[in-house]
Design an enzyme around this catalytic site. Structure first.
Site, PDB file in Angstrom:
ATOM      1  N   ASP A 107       9.979   3.678  10.703  1.00 20.26           N
ATOM      2  CA  ASP A 107       9.725   2.619  11.668  1.00 20.26           C
ATOM      3  C   ASP A 107       8.453   2.963  12.444  1.00 20.26           C
ATOM      4  O   ASP A 107       8.260   4.116  12.851  1.00 20.26           O
ATOM      5  CB  ASP A 107      10.924   2.500  12.624  1.00 20.26           C
ATOM      6  CG  ASP A 107      10.748   1.370  13.615  1.00 20.26           C
ATOM      7  OD1 ASP A 107      11.148   0.243  13.280  1.00 20.26           O
ATOM      8  OD2 ASP A 107      10.222   1.611  14.713  1.00 20.26           O
ATOM      9  N   ASN A 162       1.623  -5.319  19.402  1.00 20.74           N
ATOM     10  CA  ASN A 162       1.506  -6.783  19.369  1.00 20.74           C
ATOM     11  C   ASN A 162       1.225  -7.368  20.750  1.00 20.74           C
ATOM     12  O   ASN A 162       0.399  -8.275  20.893  1.00 20.74           O
ATOM     13  CB  ASN A 162       2.789  -7.399  18.797  1.00 20.74           C
ATOM     14  CG  ASN A 162       2.850  -7.320  17.293  1.00 20.74           C
ATOM     15  OD1 ASN A 162       1.825  -7.306  16.615  1.00 20.74           O
ATOM     16  ND2 ASN A 162       4.055  -7.266  16.748  1.00 20.74           N
ATOM     17  N   HIS A 201      -1.246 -10.021  17.722  1.00 14.87           N
ATOM     18  CA  HIS A 201      -0.591  -9.950  16.416  1.00 14.87           C
ATOM     19  C   HIS A 201      -1.544  -9.652  15.264  1.00 14.87           C
ATOM     20  O   HIS A 201      -1.144  -8.989  14.301  1.00 14.87           O
ATOM     21  CB  HIS A 201       0.188 -11.242  16.155  1.00 14.87           C
ATOM     22  CG  HIS A 201       1.426 -11.358  16.986  1.00 14.87           C
ATOM     23  ND1 HIS A 201       2.620 -10.766  16.648  1.00 14.87           N
ATOM     24  CD2 HIS A 201       1.652 -11.976  18.180  1.00 14.87           C
ATOM     25  CE1 HIS A 201       3.534 -11.016  17.560  1.00 14.87           C
ATOM     26  NE2 HIS A 201       2.972 -11.752  18.507  1.00 14.87           N
ATOM     27  N   ASP A 210      -0.802  -6.864  12.520  1.00 15.03           N
ATOM     28  CA  ASP A 210      -0.826  -7.099  11.076  1.00 15.03           C
ATOM     29  C   ASP A 210      -1.695  -6.062  10.369  1.00 15.03           C
ATOM     30  O   ASP A 210      -1.373  -5.609   9.258  1.00 15.03           O
ATOM     31  CB  ASP A 210      -1.355  -8.500  10.769  1.00 15.03           C
ATOM     32  CG  ASP A 210      -0.356  -9.587  11.133  1.00 15.03           C
ATOM     33  OD1 ASP A 210       0.821  -9.257  11.393  1.00 15.03           O
ATOM     34  OD2 ASP A 210      -0.750 -10.771  11.154  1.00 15.03           O
ATOM     35  N   GLU A 233       8.654  -4.029  11.361  1.00 14.59           N
ATOM     36  CA  GLU A 233       7.821  -2.824  11.275  1.00 14.59           C
ATOM     37  C   GLU A 233       8.539  -1.680  10.584  1.00 14.59           C
ATOM     38  O   GLU A 233       8.128  -0.519  10.698  1.00 14.59           O
ATOM     39  CB  GLU A 233       7.393  -2.386  12.681  1.00 14.59           C
ATOM     40  CG  GLU A 233       8.501  -1.907  13.582  1.00 14.59           C
ATOM     41  CD  GLU A 233       9.178  -3.017  14.372  1.00 14.59           C
ATOM     42  OE1 GLU A 233       9.779  -2.727  15.419  1.00 14.59           O
ATOM     43  OE2 GLU A 233       9.100  -4.191  13.934  1.00 14.59           O
TER      44      GLU A 233
END
Length: 243
Positions: free
Chosen positions: A83, A91, A96, A100, A126
């Site tokens: 994770d 974010n 975002h 990404d 994630e």
């Protein structure tokens, strides 16, 4: 003068052969195009677009197959669940698009670090999962260390005012830690990797933990971190749990 029957036949035969060959080529082209389209659709259906890795459903099918094979052959199998730490912060503070880019870079790290028999996929959000056939817990832990080092070096959250390194936490389970002998499609392995991941998070993140069958079940239950999340629509064999 009209051509004789034999000369007309001699002229007609090449034309007939030509049209038959042309028809066969056309049919072959249509079939090839159809097969290629089907393969492309299958590839799209099984791939996570952002990272280029197998998506959740695809990697879960790989886990089920690897688990069944390991039980049949009596071989080892390790599962890594990782994770990205503080991804919500990435974010929220960087946007975002930056998040990404971090996810995409994580996919690239997994492709670079893994040898062919190991399968990595995006588990959701994630989270990423790595299925490692013929891999002991010690070998899986070494792989997790390499992943943590690579993430710490290569992953960065960036915005207009600066950037900071991004880390990952990893939970590891191994088939030798599973007491059940029946094939549950890797359900137990995934649960235990998730518990080990929570232990790594709870201990401060940016580290890897191997599931301990003696202590982790009790520790996770007492800490209130026992929530396990599985893919929707997947049902493990010999199990009533719809994942």
């Amino acid at each position: 003068a009209l051509p004789s029957e034999s000369s007309a036949t001699a002229v007609l035969i090449p034309f007939v052969g030509f049209f038959i060959a042309l028809h066969c080529k056309a049919v072959g082209f249509v079939m090839m195009a159809h097969t290629r389209t089907q393969l492309q659709l299958q590839h799209i259906a099984n791939e996570d677009i952002l990272t280029g890795l197998p998506n959740r459903r695809s990697v879960m099918q790989s886990l089920q197959q690897a688990h069944s094979k390991a039980l049949r052959q009596g071989s080892s199998l390790a599962v890594l669940l990782m994770d990205i730490d503080h991804f919500k912060r990435v974010n929220d503070q960087c946007g975002h698009p930056s998040g990404d880019r971090v996810l995409s870079a994580m996919g690239q790290i997994l492709r670079q670090q893994l040898r062919p028999l190991r399968i990595a996929g995006r588990y959701g959000g994630e989270e990423f999962i790595v299925v490692c056939p013929q891999t002991s817990a010690e070998e899986a832990l070494q792989l997790a260390y390499r992943m943590c080092d690579a993430a710490r070096t290569e992953l960065r959250a960036t915005h207009e005012r600066g950037s900071w390194p991004v880390t990952i936490s990893v939970g590891i389970s191994n088939l030798s830690t599973v007491n059940a002998v029946k094939d549950d499609g890797g359900h137990t392995l995934l649960q235990q990797a998730d518990q080990a991941l929570y232990k790594a998070k709870y201990a401060g993140r940016d580290q890897a933990r191997v599931f301990d069958a003696v202590t982790d079940d009790v520790d996770i239950a007492e800490s209130g971190l026992a929530a396990i999340h599985f893919p929707e629509g997947v049902v493990f064999p010999n199990s009533n749990a719809a994942l």
